[in-house]
Scaffold this motif. Structure first.
Motif, PDB file in Angstrom:
ATOM      1  N   UNK A 180     -78.515 -16.437  17.921  1.00  0.00           N
ATOM      2  CA  UNK A 180     -78.263 -16.960  19.447  1.00  0.00           C
ATOM      3  C   UNK A 180     -77.033 -16.648  19.886  1.00  0.00           C
ATOM      4  N   UNK A 181     -76.025 -17.227  19.350  1.00  0.00           N
ATOM      5  CA  UNK A 181     -74.613 -17.110  19.672  1.00  0.00           C
ATOM      6  C   UNK A 181     -74.276 -15.340  20.255  1.00  0.00           C
ATOM      7  N   UNK A 182     -74.634 -14.587  19.114  1.00  0.00           N
ATOM      8  CA  UNK A 182     -74.462 -13.145  19.376  1.00  0.00           C
ATOM      9  C   UNK A 182     -75.032 -12.824  20.452  1.00  0.00           C
ATOM     10  N   UNK A 183     -76.105 -13.263  21.081  1.00  0.00           N
ATOM     11  CA  UNK A 183     -76.821 -12.732  22.067  1.00  0.00           C
ATOM     12  C   UNK A 183     -76.053 -12.739  23.245  1.00  0.00           C
ATOM     13  N   UNK A 184     -75.190 -13.954  23.172  1.00  0.00           N
ATOM     14  CA  UNK A 184     -74.472 -14.230  24.620  1.00  0.00           C
ATOM     15  C   UNK A 184     -73.001 -13.912  24.289  1.00  0.00           C
ATOM     16  N   UNK A 220     -74.362  -1.915  17.541  1.00  0.00           N
ATOM     17  CA  UNK A 220     -74.682  -0.691  16.456  1.00  0.00           C
ATOM     18  C   UNK A 220     -75.714  -1.146  15.637  1.00  0.00           C
ATOM     19  N   UNK A 221     -75.898  -2.377  15.406  1.00  0.00           N
ATOM     20  CA  UNK A 221     -76.948  -2.800  14.538  1.00  0.00           C
ATOM     21  C   UNK A 221     -78.112  -3.505  15.190  1.00  0.00           C
ATOM     22  N   UNK A 222     -78.108  -3.443  16.358  1.00  0.00           N
ATOM     23  CA  UNK A 222     -79.054  -3.951  17.202  1.00  0.00           C
ATOM     24  C   UNK A 222     -79.501  -5.357  16.943  1.00  0.00           C
ATOM     25  N   UNK A 223     -78.380  -5.970  16.816  1.00  0.00           N
ATOM     26  CA  UNK A 223     -78.518  -7.671  16.811  1.00  0.00           C
ATOM     27  C   UNK A 223     -78.571  -8.025  18.320  1.00  0.00           C
ATOM     28  N   UNK A 224     -78.001  -7.440  19.283  1.00  0.00           N
ATOM     29  CA  UNK A 224     -78.043  -7.788  20.590  1.00  0.00           C
ATOM     30  C   UNK A 224     -79.119  -7.098  21.249  1.00  0.00           C
ATOM     31  N   UNK A 225     -80.048  -7.852  22.009  1.00  0.00           N
ATOM     32  CA  UNK A 225     -81.034  -7.439  22.757  1.00  0.00           C
ATOM     33  C   UNK A 225     -80.606  -6.834  23.903  1.00  0.00           C
TER      34      UNK A 225
END
Length: 191
Positions: A135-139, A185-190
């Motif tokens: 969730x933190x990575x998304x923002x 690069x690892x598609x962790x962020x939408x």
């Protein structure tokens, strides 16, 4: 879709042009440098540019513009270039080692306007992140402070800082910028 191909290696540029024309795409120009590309942009008004990162007179990343969709083409997977390409609004970041069919697929998706930023195909890795860390990575790329992120996620500032420290450790990075690059690069962020 009108396409401008920018690459300083004639063999690669000609191969791209041939593959694109063979797939039915309209090539309106070719360029081997920033200067040539800027001139071609004025006269051809492309819908899509395929840009090499390393040009003899600068970076193809400097050509990214909202006036045309941009696919960045590069020999190496440079995290800094990937982040810059994404931040400037490139549609995709493609390694020259990828099959031509991958690039053609991206172009087809861009034509249908259903495409979102794509980074190089890397093995999917979730780095053992918890759901809250994800969730933190998304923002993370918003540039918000830990306090602002906490407010958005209904977390205390100290908790966000703890999550950030854990994310940096798990991703083996030192700061936000590096974390965003690895996450993209690892598609962790939408997107």
């Amino acid at each position: 879709m009108l396409i401008l191909v920018v690459d300083d290696h004639e063999l690669i540029r000609q191969g791209l042009v041939q593959a694109l024309r063979g797939a039915g795409h309209n090539i309106v120009g070719e360029a081997a440098s920033l200067g040539e590309a800027r001139a071609a942009l004025l006269f051809t008004k492309p819908d899509l540019m395929i840009l090499d990162v390393n040009l003899p007179d600068g970076s193809g990343l400097d050509l990214i513009t909202p006036l045309a969709k941009c696919v960045v083409l590069t020999l190496g997977d440079d995290p800094d270039s990937l982040l810059i390409a994404h931040q400037r609004g490139a549609a995709a970041y493609v390694l020259k080692g990828e099959p031509v069919s991958h690039l053609l697929s991206i172009i087809e998706q861009l034509e249908s306007s259903t495409y979102h930023f794509a980074a190089p195909a890397l093995p999917h890795n979730r780095f053992d992140l918890t759901q809250r860390e994800l969730d933190v990575i998304q923002i993370l790329q918003t540039g918000w402070s830990a306090k602002e992120m906490g407010s958005h996620l209904f977390l205390a500032e100290a908790t966000v800082k703890s999550h950030l420290a854990s994310i940096y450790r798990k991703l083996s990075v030192k700061n936000r910028t590096q974390a965003v690059v690895v996450a993209l690069a690892n598609r962790l962020i939408a997107d």
